[in-house]
Design an enzyme around this catalytic site. Structure first.
Site, mmCIF file in Angstrom:
data_model
loop_
_atom_site.group_PDB
_atom_site.id
_atom_site.type_symbol
_atom_site.label_atom_id
_atom_site.label_comp_id
_atom_site.label_asym_id
_atom_site.label_seq_id
_atom_site.Cartn_x
_atom_site.Cartn_y
_atom_site.Cartn_z
ATOM 1 N N LYS A 53 4.475 25.556 4.437
ATOM 2 C CA LYS A 53 4.839 26.614 3.489
ATOM 3 C C LYS A 53 6.206 26.321 2.880
ATOM 4 O O LYS A 53 6.408 26.482 1.671
ATOM 5 C CB LYS A 53 4.839 27.977 4.190
ATOM 6 C CG LYS A 53 3.423 28.463 4.512
ATOM 7 C CD LYS A 53 3.396 29.668 5.429
ATOM 8 C CE LYS A 53 1.954 30.022 5.795
ATOM 9 N NZ LYS A 53 1.842 31.127 6.754
ATOM 10 N N GLN A 97 5.464 34.647 10.515
ATOM 11 C CA GLN A 97 4.308 33.821 10.863
ATOM 12 C C GLN A 97 3.572 34.429 12.060
ATOM 13 O O GLN A 97 4.176 34.720 13.091
ATOM 14 C CB GLN A 97 4.783 32.386 11.200
ATOM 15 C CG GLN A 97 3.663 31.427 11.513
ATOM 16 C CD GLN A 97 2.749 31.163 10.311
ATOM 17 O OE1 GLN A 97 3.193 31.050 9.172
ATOM 18 N NE2 GLN A 97 1.446 31.080 10.563
ATOM 19 N N ASP A 120 2.851 38.742 2.261
ATOM 20 C CA ASP A 120 1.548 38.488 2.877
ATOM 21 C C ASP A 120 0.574 39.654 2.690
ATOM 22 O O ASP A 120 -0.597 39.552 3.055
ATOM 23 C CB ASP A 120 1.725 38.250 4.387
ATOM 24 C CG ASP A 120 1.731 36.767 4.741
ATOM 25 O OD1 ASP A 120 1.181 35.971 3.951
ATOM 26 O OD2 ASP A 120 2.266 36.420 5.803
#
Ligand code: NAP
Length: 304
Positions: A53, A97, A120
């Protein structure tokens, strides 16, 4: 029938070029999109995802800030960091994460992220927006799947879509996005009895489970579109999805490979969401949110 293999890397490359152009426009106004990435613990898989990422951010000109915590971190330290990042004007998106180590309250951590920096799309506010069919920051993996379908001209309207997997980060938002596009959606999970009786009805089958060879050719309708979200590492080191790729390839009309299908799209949608958040932060929230509803051309796949 031999399926067309959907090239997620190629679709992804096109979207990244668009991201670069949007980043350049922001740069002309003195704005650099910023993404904060928080990694807790020592999971090798999570470390690889975070590295990818961060590399992808650099490729399109997004500034990333990485924060690492040990497995046994006190939850308050992570929460305090998220609150500080919420206040920073140079940070437009915040990503934690997943999965988190068991002592960390994942819901509390995710809810601490400001809904306006929820890159997200896991914050309760954004999840609620998705349920109501409102525009939201869409979770990256299912959003990437929608973009792949759109790119191939596969309309979901009125189609039987079966989603295998009901997690909060893939299966459920996937099902909601498909419903927003007027698909008839069935969600299967670990307690579903006789999975095949559902999958065989699918015009479009999305599999997000985490078991190699869960989906065999006899479970797939001839001409179905099959999207394999699963990522599994075999003992010999190979990465495979949840679908028997070679077998299903002989029966489906479209199929995504693993690697090289949904995976690159997930990272790319994260970049797109970060740029959208930076654009919105400059426009007092008026800039459009990512479009989940845009309609694709009619489905071209032959479904018998
Ligand atoms: P997860 O949280 O473990 O969820 C797995 C889901 O599959 C659960 O809903 C589970 O049901 C269901 N399930 C388990 N066994 C089943 C069975 N026999 N039949 C039908 N459903 C079954 O996993 P996740 O985070 O959603 O990820 C799923 C897979 O996608 C993993 O392989 C992951 O690595 C991969 N993934 C890929 C990407 C990408 O970018 N390509 C992104 C995210 C995840 P219950 O709810 O009943 O337990």
């Amino acid at each position: 029938m031999v399926a067309k293999i959907i090239d997620g890397k190629q679709v992804s490359a096109g979207i990244r070029l668009e991201c670069k152009a949007r980043v350049a426009k922001l740069a002309a106004r003195g704005i650099v999109p910023g993404l904060a990435v928080i990694l807790v613990g020592s999971s090798p898989a999570s470390a690889v995802y975070v590295r990818n990422k961060i590399r992808a951010c650099a490729d399109v000109g997004i500034r990333s800030l990485r924060y690492d915590f040990p497995d046994n971190v006190e939850p308050d330290l992570v929460i305090d960091l998220v609150e500080e990042l919420n206040r920073r004007t140079d940070v437009h998106g915040i990503l934690v994460q997943l999965p988190l180590p068991p002592q960390l309250p994942v819901t509390r951590v995710l809810r601490t992220i400001s809904a306006d920096k929820d890159v997200d799309g896991f914050h309760l506010y954004n999840v609620g927006g998705l349920v109501l069919g409102d525009t939201v920051f869409p979770p990256c993996t299912p959003y990437g799947v929608m973009k792949l379908l759109e790119h191939e001209g596969i309309s979901v309207e009125g189609k039987n879509v079966v989603v295998v997997g009901a997690s909060n980060i893939v299966g459920k938002p996937m099902a909601l996005m498909l419903m927003q596009r007027d698909a008839t959606v069935c969600i299967c999970h670990a307690k579903t009895r006789d999975l095949a009786q559902f999958t065989i009805l699918a015009d479009i089958l999305v599999v997000a489970d985490g078991q190699p060879n869960l989906i065999l050719p006899q479970m797939v309708r001839t001409g179905a579109v099959v999207i394999d979200v699963g990522i599994n590492r075999l003992p010999d080191g190979r990465l495979v999805g949840d679908v028997d790729f070679e077998g299903v390839r002989q029966k489906a009309s479209y199929l995504t490979p693993v690697p090289g299908g949904v995976g690159p799209m997930t990272v790319t949608m994260l970049l797109g969401n970060t740029v959208s958040l930076a654009e919105r932060s400059q426009d007092g929230g008026r800039a459009p949110r990512p479009e989940v509803r845009s309609d694709a051309a009619p489905m071209t796949a032959a479904v018998s």
